[in-house]
Design a protein around this motif. Sequence first.
Motif, PDB file in Angstrom:
ATOM      1  N   SER A   1       0.835  -1.201   0.000  1.00  0.00           N
ATOM      2  CA  SER A   1       0.000   0.000   0.000  1.00  0.00           C
ATOM      3  C   SER A   1       0.868   1.248   0.000  1.00  0.00           C
TER       4      SER A   1
ATOM      5  N   ASP B   1      -5.178  -0.754  -4.877  1.00  0.00           N
ATOM      6  CA  ASP B   1      -4.631  -1.227  -3.602  1.00  0.00           C
ATOM      7  C   ASP B   1      -5.462  -2.411  -3.124  1.00  0.00           C
ATOM      8  N   GLU B   2      -5.036  -3.590  -3.488  1.00  0.00           N
ATOM      9  CA  GLU B   2      -5.747  -4.829  -3.181  1.00  0.00           C
ATOM     10  C   GLU B   2      -7.235  -4.734  -3.500  1.00  0.00           C
TER      11      GLU B   2
HETATM   12 MG   LIG Z   1      -2.172  -2.859   2.223  1.00  0.00          MG
END
Ligand SMILES: [Mg+2]
Lengths: 253, 253
Positions: A43, A171-172
């Motif tokens: 992140s 982000d994921e």
């Molecule tokens: Mg993360």
Amino acid sequence: MLSLDNVTVTYDKETEPALSNLTLTIKEGEFVCVLGRSGAGKSTFIRTINGLQTLTRGAVHVSGKEVCQLSEKETRNLRTGMGMIFQHFYLIPRLSVKQNVLTGRFGKKKAYQNLLGLFSEEEIKQADYYLQEVGLASFANRRVEHLSGGQKQRVGIARAMMQEPYLLLGDEPVASLDPSTSDSIFRLIRTLHEQRNLTTIINVHDVDLAKKYASRILALKKGELIFDGHPSELTDKVYGLIYEEEALDQRAL
Amino acid sequence: MVWFRKRLIVYVLFIAIAIWFSAVTAEFSFVSLFRLENTWDFIQRNFWPLRWELVPYLLQQSLITLSVAFLGTLVALCLALPISFLAASNTSVSKAGYYAVRSSLSLVRSVPEIVFGLIFVVSLGLGPFAALLAIFLHNVGVLGKLISELIEAAESGPQEAMKSVGSSRRIGQIFSIIPQIWPNVLSHYFYRFEVAIRTSLVLGMIGGGGLGQSLMNYYNSLAYEAMATAISIIMILVIVVDVIGGIVRKRVI
Ligand SMILES: [Mg+2]
Ligand SMILES: Nc1ncnc2c1ncn2[C@@H]1O[C@H](COP(=O)(O)OP(=O)(O)O)[C@@H](O)[C@H]1O
């Protein structure tokens, strides 16, 4: 188009850096997936690119400009060209699907236009087009709270596309979705990527998804880049290295 | 006893001392408590029968009370909403600005409405407008504080999404925070409205017009049945407002 030079990010002085001495270049049109355990710095890495994260050392350059040296206005400009999608979608509650998509234009408009919701006919059409593209045309007027996770992420993608970005960050984006929904989200992203040669950088922790869709895989471990290559080069040995358990690794929670 | 820590004993001791001290200071006495039958006697003997012929006039007066409470709190809400963004640590202009706005709000709040009322009755003359201003000022302080606390507790995700879309700071904050906190803002507002109805009554007693003034006049001329009629109308008023507030809140959430 994008390069990191010796980027180090330290959140507080006592702990290990979240990113240490990261140096890499990403070219236009690449589809990059970033692997790594939880706490590896994925992140943080993504957030340095659009200036959400300030650097402790080093520099990030996007299209020749140094991200951290930009004025507030220039930073906004930079972000306008980068769509971003999130694990928890981060949609605006109480607004409809279409209204959420339209917020993707906020960076390009004046404050009073945003406040009053003054969008041109063309922008409305564009929102409809992207809703069609992500398969949510019939949901346009629903409130976003009532959607499923996969649908919410599609709204997030349509919002990002509304920016007409040259770079898509994730982000994921599929971390809270089930496997088949995850795959369909990735398929959608790949379609958009191919249609407009959209440079794409996405964090995932599912290695199979990364291998299936990425043109290049990065792997982070404790803030260090331990792999950078074509998906076919990601051998079991490397895989083991990325995910090996460490009894004393307190960062991986 | 796993729930209880040793420090708890200190707290309990401290609170016990505070209770004892307050009881002494407030001249609390069990003996007087049993003499409450005098109060009951008084009510039974004087509050009945109600004076029905006064109802139309009292309803008219209650409209004044209601208007004072409604307008005072609504205008206060409109002003408190922008101010609360300056008084919240995550959206304030600067650290200094944050403390300045916060302390101005608590300064305003620290003055009881009745004190404002007494001042305005002298400076602006008798009548509802003095009560209106007093309620407005106090509620700017109260709502400003309550809403700024909601803002501080708002989820930061949507704010991040708005940032990455490239929206300006303020627009991003407005869109990502207000929809989130809106139901709670309305809850607070209706509660303050309800409180303001009672305050408006008290302010009426010191010359602020409306039902409170009627109540005081009846009291001073020993017309207890008329007073009881006024009190009944007040009770109905508060209950009705509470029910309406409940309905609105349910529709909003
Ligand atoms: Mg993360
Ligand atoms: N806001 C923050 N404050 C302090 N430490 C943080 C913060 N964000 C992340 N970290 C730490 O930085 C490291 C990397 O985090 P992150 O980039 O979120 O990893 P990932 O996304 O791979 O899970 C972790 O050790 C995490 O605890």
